[in-house]
Structure formats: C-alpha cells, structure tokens
Design a protein around this motif. Structure first.
Motif, PDB file in Angstrom:
ATOM      1  N   VAL A  22       1.041  -1.231  -0.038  1.00 48.52           N
ATOM      2  CA  VAL A  22       0.021   0.075   0.239  1.00 48.52           C
ATOM      3  C   VAL A  22       0.838   1.241  -0.076  1.00 48.52           C
ATOM      4  CG1 VAL A  22      -1.695   1.368   1.261  1.00 48.52           C
ATOM      5  CG2 VAL A  22      -1.856  -1.292   1.164  1.00 48.52           C
ATOM      6  N   LEU A  23       1.981   1.214   0.819  1.00 44.59           N
ATOM      7  CA  LEU A  23       2.839   2.573   1.112  1.00 44.59           C
ATOM      8  C   LEU A  23       3.601   2.793  -0.165  1.00 44.59           C
ATOM      9  CD1 LEU A  23       3.800   2.224   4.728  1.00 44.59           C
ATOM     10  CD2 LEU A  23       2.085   3.632   3.852  1.00 44.59           C
ATOM     11  N   LEU A  24       4.093   1.633  -0.722  1.00 48.42           N
ATOM     12  CA  LEU A  24       5.014   1.719  -1.991  1.00 48.42           C
ATOM     13  C   LEU A  24       4.402   2.506  -3.274  1.00 48.42           C
ATOM     14  CD1 LEU A  24       7.084  -1.485  -1.882  1.00 48.42           C
ATOM     15  CD2 LEU A  24       7.953   1.073  -1.443  1.00 48.42           C
ATOM     16  N   ARG A  25       3.027   1.841  -3.339  1.00 44.73           N
ATOM     17  CA  ARG A  25       1.912   2.504  -4.207  1.00 44.73           C
ATOM     18  C   ARG A  25       1.890   4.080  -4.220  1.00 44.73           C
ATOM     19  NH1 ARG A  25      -2.005  -1.869  -4.322  1.00 44.73           N
ATOM     20  NH2 ARG A  25      -3.036  -0.440  -2.788  1.00 44.73           N
ATOM     21  N   SER A  26       1.790   4.610  -2.901  1.00 41.92           N
ATOM     22  CA  SER A  26       1.693   5.867  -2.811  1.00 41.92           C
ATOM     23  C   SER A  26       3.011   6.608  -2.886  1.00 41.92           C
ATOM     24  CB  SER A  26       0.881   6.266  -1.617  1.00 41.92           C
ATOM     25  OG  SER A  26      -0.365   5.684  -1.543  1.00 41.92           O
ATOM     26  N   GLY A  27       4.036   6.092  -3.113  1.00 40.51           N
ATOM     27  CA  GLY A  27       5.302   6.645  -3.313  1.00 40.51           C
ATOM     28  C   GLY A  27       6.216   7.092  -2.181  1.00 40.51           C
ATOM     29  N   TYR A  28       6.047   5.979  -0.886  1.00 41.97           N
ATOM     30  CA  TYR A  28       6.623   6.164   0.332  1.00 41.97           C
ATOM     31  C   TYR A  28       7.603   5.231   0.109  1.00 41.97           C
ATOM     32  CZ  TYR A  28       2.712   8.667   2.604  1.00 41.97           C
ATOM     33  OH  TYR A  28       1.798   9.631   2.887  1.00 41.97           O
ATOM     34  N   GLU A  29       8.787   5.460   0.953  1.00 42.38           N
ATOM     35  CA  GLU A  29      10.041   4.723   1.056  1.00 42.38           C
ATOM     36  C   GLU A  29       9.615   3.971   2.419  1.00 42.38           C
ATOM     37  OE1 GLU A  29      13.830   6.451   1.421  1.00 42.38           O
ATOM     38  OE2 GLU A  29      14.751   4.690   2.082  1.00 42.38           O
ATOM     39  N   VAL A  30       9.785   2.594   2.302  1.00 45.75           N
ATOM     40  CA  VAL A  30       9.336   1.613   3.453  1.00 45.75           C
ATOM     41  C   VAL A  30      10.572   0.786   4.100  1.00 45.75           C
ATOM     42  CG1 VAL A  30       7.801  -0.190   4.172  1.00 45.75           C
ATOM     43  CG2 VAL A  30       7.238   1.237   2.493  1.00 45.75           C
ATOM     44  N   ILE A  31      10.759   0.897   5.229  1.00 43.99           N
ATOM     45  CA  ILE A  31      11.777   0.227   5.985  1.00 43.99           C
ATOM     46  C   ILE A  31      10.979  -0.848   6.766  1.00 43.99           C
ATOM     47  CG2 ILE A  31      13.845   0.145   7.442  1.00 43.99           C
ATOM     48  CD1 ILE A  31      14.206   2.878   6.208  1.00 43.99           C
ATOM     49  N   GLN A  32      11.407  -2.064   6.994  1.00 47.39           N
ATOM     50  CA  GLN A  32      10.836  -3.047   7.735  1.00 47.39           C
ATOM     51  C   GLN A  32      11.522  -3.513   8.912  1.00 47.39           C
ATOM     52  OE1 GLN A  32       9.204  -6.514   5.564  1.00 47.39           O
ATOM     53  NE2 GLN A  32       8.534  -5.306   3.795  1.00 47.39           N
ATOM     54  N   ALA A  33      10.844  -3.655  10.094  1.00 48.00           N
ATOM     55  CA  ALA A  33      11.784  -4.200  11.180  1.00 48.00           C
ATOM     56  C   ALA A  33      10.883  -5.384  11.636  1.00 48.00           C
ATOM     57  CB  ALA A  33      11.504  -3.142  12.362  1.00 48.00           C
ATOM     58  N   THR A  34      11.611  -6.540  12.162  1.00 46.19           N
ATOM     59  CA  THR A  34      10.754  -7.801  12.300  1.00 46.19           C
ATOM     60  C   THR A  34      10.356  -7.668  13.929  1.00 46.19           C
ATOM     61  OG1 THR A  34      12.890  -8.895  12.511  1.00 46.19           O
ATOM     62  CG2 THR A  34      11.785  -8.995  10.487  1.00 46.19           C
ATOM     63  N   SER A  35      11.224  -6.796  14.606  1.00 52.72           N
ATOM     64  CA  SER A  35      10.786  -6.739  16.058  1.00 52.72           C
ATOM     65  C   SER A  35      11.035  -5.448  16.850  1.00 52.72           C
ATOM     66  CB  SER A  35      11.993  -7.755  16.646  1.00 52.72           C
ATOM     67  OG  SER A  35      13.129  -7.249  16.748  1.00 52.72           O
ATOM     68  N   GLY A  36      10.485  -5.291  17.902  1.00 52.72           N
ATOM     69  CA  GLY A  36      10.679  -4.161  18.549  1.00 52.72           C
ATOM     70  C   GLY A  36      12.089  -3.490  18.575  1.00 52.72           C
ATOM     71  N   ARG A  37      13.124  -4.604  19.161  1.00 51.58           N
ATOM     72  CA  ARG A  37      14.614  -4.216  19.307  1.00 51.58           C
ATOM     73  C   ARG A  37      15.011  -3.553  17.815  1.00 51.58           C
ATOM     74  NH1 ARG A  37      15.131  -5.136  24.096  1.00 51.58           N
ATOM     75  NH2 ARG A  37      14.120  -6.956  24.998  1.00 51.58           N
ATOM     76  N   GLU A  38      14.810  -4.390  16.839  1.00 48.79           N
ATOM     77  CA  GLU A  38      15.287  -4.074  15.645  1.00 48.79           C
ATOM     78  C   GLU A  38      14.839  -2.428  15.137  1.00 48.79           C
ATOM     79  OE1 GLU A  38      14.313  -6.582  12.262  1.00 48.79           O
ATOM     80  OE2 GLU A  38      15.529  -5.466  11.024  1.00 48.79           O
ATOM     81  N   ALA A  39      13.412  -2.316  15.387  1.00 44.91           N
ATOM     82  CA  ALA A  39      13.072  -1.186  15.147  1.00 44.91           C
ATOM     83  C   ALA A  39      13.539   0.180  15.828  1.00 44.91           C
ATOM     84  CB  ALA A  39      11.622  -1.066  15.588  1.00 44.91           C
ATOM     85  N   LEU A  40      14.103  -0.042  17.255  1.00 43.44           N
ATOM     86  CA  LEU A  40      14.764   0.919  17.952  1.00 43.44           C
ATOM     87  C   LEU A  40      16.164   1.170  17.195  1.00 43.44           C
ATOM     88  CD1 LEU A  40      13.679   0.039  21.642  1.00 43.44           C
ATOM     89  CD2 LEU A  40      12.908   1.947  20.142  1.00 43.44           C
ATOM     90  N   LEU A  41      16.692   0.039  16.932  1.00 36.31           N
ATOM     91  CA  LEU A  41      18.085   0.085  16.408  1.00 36.31           C
ATOM     92  C   LEU A  41      17.968   0.935  15.289  1.00 36.31           C
ATOM     93  CD1 LEU A  41      20.190  -1.477  17.639  1.00 36.31           C
ATOM     94  CD2 LEU A  41      20.381  -2.988  15.797  1.00 36.31           C
ATOM     95  N   ILE A  42      17.065   0.804  14.156  1.00 34.74           N
ATOM     96  CA  ILE A  42      17.040   1.473  12.825  1.00 34.74           C
ATOM     97  C   ILE A  42      16.579   2.906  13.050  1.00 34.74           C
ATOM     98  CG2 ILE A  42      15.422   1.718  10.944  1.00 34.74           C
ATOM     99  CD1 ILE A  42      15.035  -1.212  10.755  1.00 34.74           C
ATOM    100  N   LEU A  43      15.812   3.296  14.065  1.00 35.12           N
ATOM    101  CA  LEU A  43      15.500   4.532  14.640  1.00 35.12           C
ATOM    102  C   LEU A  43      16.750   5.129  14.969  1.00 35.12           C
ATOM    103  CD1 LEU A  43      12.036   3.941  16.376  1.00 35.12           C
ATOM    104  CD2 LEU A  43      12.256   5.528  14.607  1.00 35.12           C
ATOM    105  N   ASN A  44      17.439   4.689  15.660  1.00 34.86           N
ATOM    106  CA  ASN A  44      18.518   5.597  16.230  1.00 34.86           C
ATOM    107  C   ASN A  44      19.675   5.689  14.870  1.00 34.86           C
ATOM    108  OD1 ASN A  44      18.452   6.075  18.959  1.00 34.86           O
ATOM    109  ND2 ASN A  44      18.229   4.016  19.309  1.00 34.86           N
ATOM    110  N   GLN A  45      19.506   4.773  13.793  1.00 37.22           N
ATOM    111  CA  GLN A  45      20.446   4.860  12.967  1.00 37.22           C
ATOM    112  C   GLN A  45      20.097   5.738  11.596  1.00 37.22           C
ATOM    113  OE1 GLN A  45      21.263   0.958  12.249  1.00 37.22           O
ATOM    114  NE2 GLN A  45      22.916   0.661  13.780  1.00 37.22           N
ATOM    115  N   ARG A  46      18.812   5.721  11.245  1.00 38.78           N
ATOM    116  CA  ARG A  46      18.210   6.286  10.107  1.00 38.78           C
ATOM    117  C   ARG A  46      17.136   7.131  10.347  1.00 38.78           C
ATOM    118  NH1 ARG A  46      17.955   1.920   5.325  1.00 38.78           N
ATOM    119  NH2 ARG A  46      17.768   4.099   4.205  1.00 38.78           N
TER     120      ARG A  46
END
Lengths: 501, 125
Positions: A22-46
């Motif tokens: 859905v998001l790609l169709r509307s022109g967003y860039e999407v990053i996936q995280a498979t767990s809460g920890r991974e999400a926090l890690l990504i948030l701190n880097q990007r």
C-alpha cells in the motif's frame, strides 16, 4: 521531492508485506523491522518520518516500543501509529497511554491508512519545526546567560582594576595635603582638596556601577537581621553632619526616643539612607535645611530625608528612580549626581518588600521617603530559620540552632549583654541573636554540631560569669539545647515548635 | 641601641608601599621591609620575624587570607599582629578577614592615616 520514509514494525511477514504494498504504491519509502528491538536500532541509525507499529509482538510489544521512542529526547518527535487487531477501547487507551500519536485497526481500508499517515506526517513536520526552534531558543538563552555572567565578571574586574590606581592617587594627594612632605599655601591646599573630592566622586561612581550590575545580575544578596533603626539613623546622621555643616546647611535628626528595630540588612539600608542624604546635601545650597526623620506606623516604619534644595520639576518626578537620570544639569555649575543613587535605593528598598517615593516642589525642596514592613518577632524568627535552612541546602552545609533557656534572669539586660559578647568573642558578625519567650535564640549558619558545642561552651561561660556573685541571680539557672539541620531530622516546623514550646 | 620596630608590608602595588614608607618614616622610628607577593610575604614573615604585618588580600601567587591563616596556625608566628589593608570593602570581606585570624581590618578607602593610627595603637599595647 524527497520520499517520506516509513518504518513498519511487525513480526508477521505477511502483514508487513501487505502494508508495504500500500505504502509503496503511494510513493513512500518503506523500511521493515521484524521486532521492537530491531525497530529501535533502525530509529537510532536512520532518519524516519513515521512509525507504523504492530501492537502484539513477542519479546518487546508495540506498547513498550512506543514508550521507548517517546522517552528518547531525540526520537520522541517522530509520530507513532499503533496498528491494533481489534477496535477495542482498552487497546486504544493502552496505545495512547504508551505515547502513540494515533492508532488504526489493521483491517481498515488502505485509503484510511494513507490518510492517517498523511496527517501524522504533517504533525511530525510541525513538531520537527517546533523542536528546531526550541533548540535555537535554548541555545540563544544559554548564550545570553553566559554573556550576562561575562558582563558581571567584566564589570567586577574592571571596577577593581580602576580602584587600585584610584586609591594610590588618593594616598598621594593625602600625603601632600596633610603636609607630610612639606607645607602648602592656601591655594595649593584648595586645589588639592578639589582633586581629592573628585577622586572620591569617581570612587562612588565606580561602586554604584558595580552595585547596579550586581543587582541586575541577581547577585546582590540581602542578609537580614534585627537592626536598631535609631542607631542606624544616628550613625548615618553623624557621618553627614560635618559635610552638611561645612556647606552651611543645618541638619537635624528627628526620631522617637523608643528603640525601633526592624528586620533588615543594616548595611544595605544604611546605603539607601546615604544615597538619599548624598542627594540632599548635593542639591541644597548654603543656608538651607535638611531633616532626617523616622515614623513608626502600625504596619511599617517610614524613614525620610527632607531638604530645602532646588527641587524637582513635576514632569521629572516619575523619572527620579530610573537609572542615569540627572536633572541638575540644567542648573548651571552645581554638583552633579551619578544618576544611580536613587535607582539603587529603590532596588534595595524593594528587596525588603518596602516602598520608596518622592514629593518635591521646584525651587522649594524635596522629600524622599521609604518604608520597611514591620514583622512580629515570630515572623522574623521563622523567616530567619527558613533562610538558614535554604542556605544549608544550597551549600550542602549544616545549620545549628542554640537555644538558651533562662529562668529567673532579668532578661533584657542579659540579652543585650550576650548579644554584644557573642558578636565580639565569637567573631561571628553575621550571626543574629533573638530573645523570645524567656529564651535566647542563636541561629548558627554553616555550623555543625561540633561547632555549635563550641559556641555553647562559650555562651555558657558568658552566662555564668554574668550571674555569678550577683545576689539577684541566686536562683537563676540556664539550660542549653542544640538542634542541627539536617542531622536531627529537623524542619522549619520542628525548629519553630522548639522555640515556641 | 634603638628599639626599632620592624614592619613587614605585603602589597603588590609598589607605589602604595612607597607612600606608606614615607608616612611611617615621618611618624616614628620603624624599619620597613616589604614583599610584593603572598609567597614572598610568607617567607619574610617566617624568616625576619617582624613586629607587625600589613597585609593586602589580593596578592599574586598566594592570597592574603591564606598567608594570614598559615601564620596564625603556626605556634612560632601566631603572635605577630596582622593588619589586613584591602580594597575590598564589603561586610563579607570583613567577616572573612576576621575568620582567618587577622588582628584588624582596615579598608583602603579609609586611607593610610587611619592605618598608621592602628599600627601605633597595636605596637604600643
């Protein structure tokens, strides 16, 4: 246009993929995280613009991730949308409580999801702008604060640097004037007197500027104690008497015979009086009169200085307490003020919760008055103890209270004696001594129990010496007690109870 | 054999020392020695055993409070009278001067004639 970057956090790969489509169709860039920890890690880097967060996940659930994000100073401005399985009130509430900015049910139409994301991105942009502006303001504020400190420091250093050459010059003049180095004729003497008076004037300007800068930097402490206003007026009067009489001005002091004591910083109130008298002497010519007066009202004490000097025009009256206002300039070759004296006086009186005002008539004279509120002895003791406790807290030091209970002693005389002796023998001029309810109360700032014991020993010697050999005190006895803050689990209330009880 | 009193002046402004010396020379029979920083002042106080010390507060190397405290803590030197003569005039400075054990405190604003009166008073007691 820069693509908005959305972080999708879900442990279920199918659901992640569905949202991503859905998001790609509307022109967003999407990053996936498979767990809460991974999400926090990504948030701190990007740099992420919005987080779509699954509620139910193993290990760290969505609520915990939202909490972590909102706890982080840097991350908390990123909008978080919670994805819930059901549209139940409990879930919504839990999401909001955890700090999520919005929530959406997973089964919702894709369009609804996109609308919500759009809204959140707008919110995120606004928050980011606010955050940036706040940081700028914080920085500007701290820069200003630093600048202000630097200014005060600068003024203080400069005044000291100015004072040294000034006192050397003054000493040199004095040596010659006092004829230590040889005799002078009349004209030489007069010229050197003028030079010396102007050196003193310069000295006064420097200390006024230093005071104003201290007041403005909030670095002008007031140390209140119980002060006899009569004695203070007398002292100031004597100090100015000679100067006024030399100028051919008659100066009188009018005050009640009864002692009037006030809870003030004696040195500062003397400074106020000096500033008022300085002006009076300056702006009154030969043959004039100056009256210093003291009145005791029900709620306050009023001191005034009245002169028959040049007076102030009506249009100038409301400016007299503003700094650098001088009116005498239009009056020819007379003496000039620094334009700071009354402004300092007003600040000091206000720091005492008092008022200062002026009445004047051009060509007739001026009367400057100030009031200081009267407090009961209980109020004074409470306030003194409150200040002492705050002082101990600020400096992480101790505060001790020594209470001397006197039975069968002529209180007043003993009190005066002890107060005088404590100040001299203990060499602690900053301390106050109060008499209340048959007790002598001695607050000891920055003093621990050992220090208080030493004071107690000296005070008890003093008391014994005072009553020994005097038949009137045959049945007299003293008891001493010491309370220490914070050691004795003391508070203001406990101190007061001990004093009153 | 004269009973000349030895006075140590610790003061970083040479002009001040010179003027005080002129005044004292006119006034009595004193031997003046001087130091221009706190460290030198302390050493001279310890070695030359003056009858009285005039001490400024703001001094290079070692401030006047410290010099005073060190002398007053020493059994050998604690009896030398110390007069603090300083440009600092606030009540707080006066209190600090008393707490470091000085025998007298004269603000420079009062001038050297007041200082000299105090010197005479202390030396004659």
């Amino acid at each position: 246009m820069i693509k908005r970057r959305i972080l999708v956090v879900d442990d279920n790969p199918n659901e992640r993929a569905a949202v991503e489509r859905v998001l790609l169709r509307s022109g967003y860039e999407v990053i996936q995280a498979t767990s809460g920890r991974e999400a926090l890690l990504i948030l701190n880097q990007r740099k992420i613009d919005c987080v779509l967060l699954d509620h139910l996940m193993p290990d760290m659930d969505g609520l915990e991730v939202a909490r972590q994000i909102k706890k982080d100073e840097r991350l908390k401005i990123i909008p978080v949308i919670m994805l819930t399985g059901r549209d139940k009130e409990d879930d919504v509430l839990a999401a909001v409580n955890a700090g999520a900015d919005d929530y959406i049910v997973k089964t919702s139409e894709p369009d609804l999801l996109l609308l919500r994301i759009e809204a959140m991105l707008r919110l995120g942009r606004l928050q980011r702008e606010l955050y940036d502006k706040n940081s700028l303001l914080d920085k500007a504020n701290s820069d200003l604060h630093k600048l202000d400190m630097l200014k005060s420091e600068f003024v203080s250093t400069v005044s000291h640097e100015l004072r040294t050459p000034l006192s050397i010059t003054r000493e040199g003049l004095n040596l010659v004037l006092e004829e230590v180095t040889g005799s002078l004729n009349k004209q030489q003497k007069e010229l050197l007197e003028v030079a010396k008076n102007n050196i003193d004037r310069l000295g006064k300007i420097i200390s006024d500027i230093l005071d104003i800068s201290k007041i403005e930097a909030g670095n002008f402490p007031i140390h209140k104690s119980l002060v006899s206003i009569n004695r203070l007026l007398q002292k100031t009067f004597l100090f100015f008497k000679q100067r006024a009489e030399q100028k051919g001005i008659e100066i009188t002091l009018n005050m009640p015979k009864t002692e009037i004591a006030a809870y003030v910083d004696g040195e500062r109130i003397a400074q106020v009086l000096s500033n008022l008298l300085n002006n009076a002497v300056k702006f009154t010519s030969e043959g004039g009169r100056i009256i210093i007066g003291l009145n005791e009202g029900e709620r306050d004490i009023v001191c005034f200085v009245e002169d028959t000097g040049i007076g102030i025009a009506d249009t100038d009256l409301d400016k007299v307490f503003t700094k650098f206002q001088q009116f005498s300039k239009s009056y020819g070759p007379g003496e000039k003020g620094t334009g700071l004296g009354l402004s300092i006086a007003k600040k000091i009186v206000n720091m005492h919760e008092g008022r200062i005002w002026v009445e004047s008539q051009l060509g007739k004279g001026t009367r400057l008055s100030f009031s200081i509120p009267k407090y009961s002895i209980q109020e004074i003791i409470s306030s003194h103890i409150r200040t002492a406790i705050r002082n101990a807290e600020d400096k992480m030091s101790k505060f001790s209270l020594l209470i001397v209970q006197a039975a069968g002693v002529e209180k007043e005389a003993l009190f005066n004696d002890i107060e005088a002796n404590i100040k001299i023998t203990l060499r602690r001029s900053g301390d106050s001594v109060f008499s209340y309810n048959n007790k002598i109360i001695i607050p000891l700032l920055d003093t621990d129990r050992n220090g208080a014991q030493i004071v107690k020993k000296r005070v008890s010697e003093l008391c014994q010496k005072y009553i020994s050999g005097d038949k009137r005190f045959k049945n007299s006895a003293f008891t001493y007690s010491i309370l220490v803050y914070p050691d004795d689990n003391t508070s203001e209330d406990i101190f007061i109870k001990k004093i009153v009880g | 054999m004269t009973d000349k009193k030895r006075i140590l002046i610790v003061e970083d402004e040479k002009a001040m020392v010179d003027m005080l010396t002129i005044r004292l020379a006119k006034d009595g029979n004193y031997e003046i020695i001087s130091a221009y920083d706190g460290q030198e002042g302390l050493q001279m106080a310890q070695k030359q055993n003056p009858d009285l010390i005039i001490l400024d507060l703001m001094l290079p190397k070692l401030d006047g409070y410290k010099v005073c405290r060190m002398l007053k803590f020493s059994d050998i030197h604690k009896n030398i009278p110390i007069i603090i003569y300083s440009a600092r005039t606030q009540e707080h400075d006066k209190k600090l001067a008393q707490e470091c054990g000085a025998d007298a405190y004269i603000p420079k604003t009062l001038g050297q004639s007041v200082l000299v009166d105090k010197i005479k008073k202390i030396l004659s007691s």
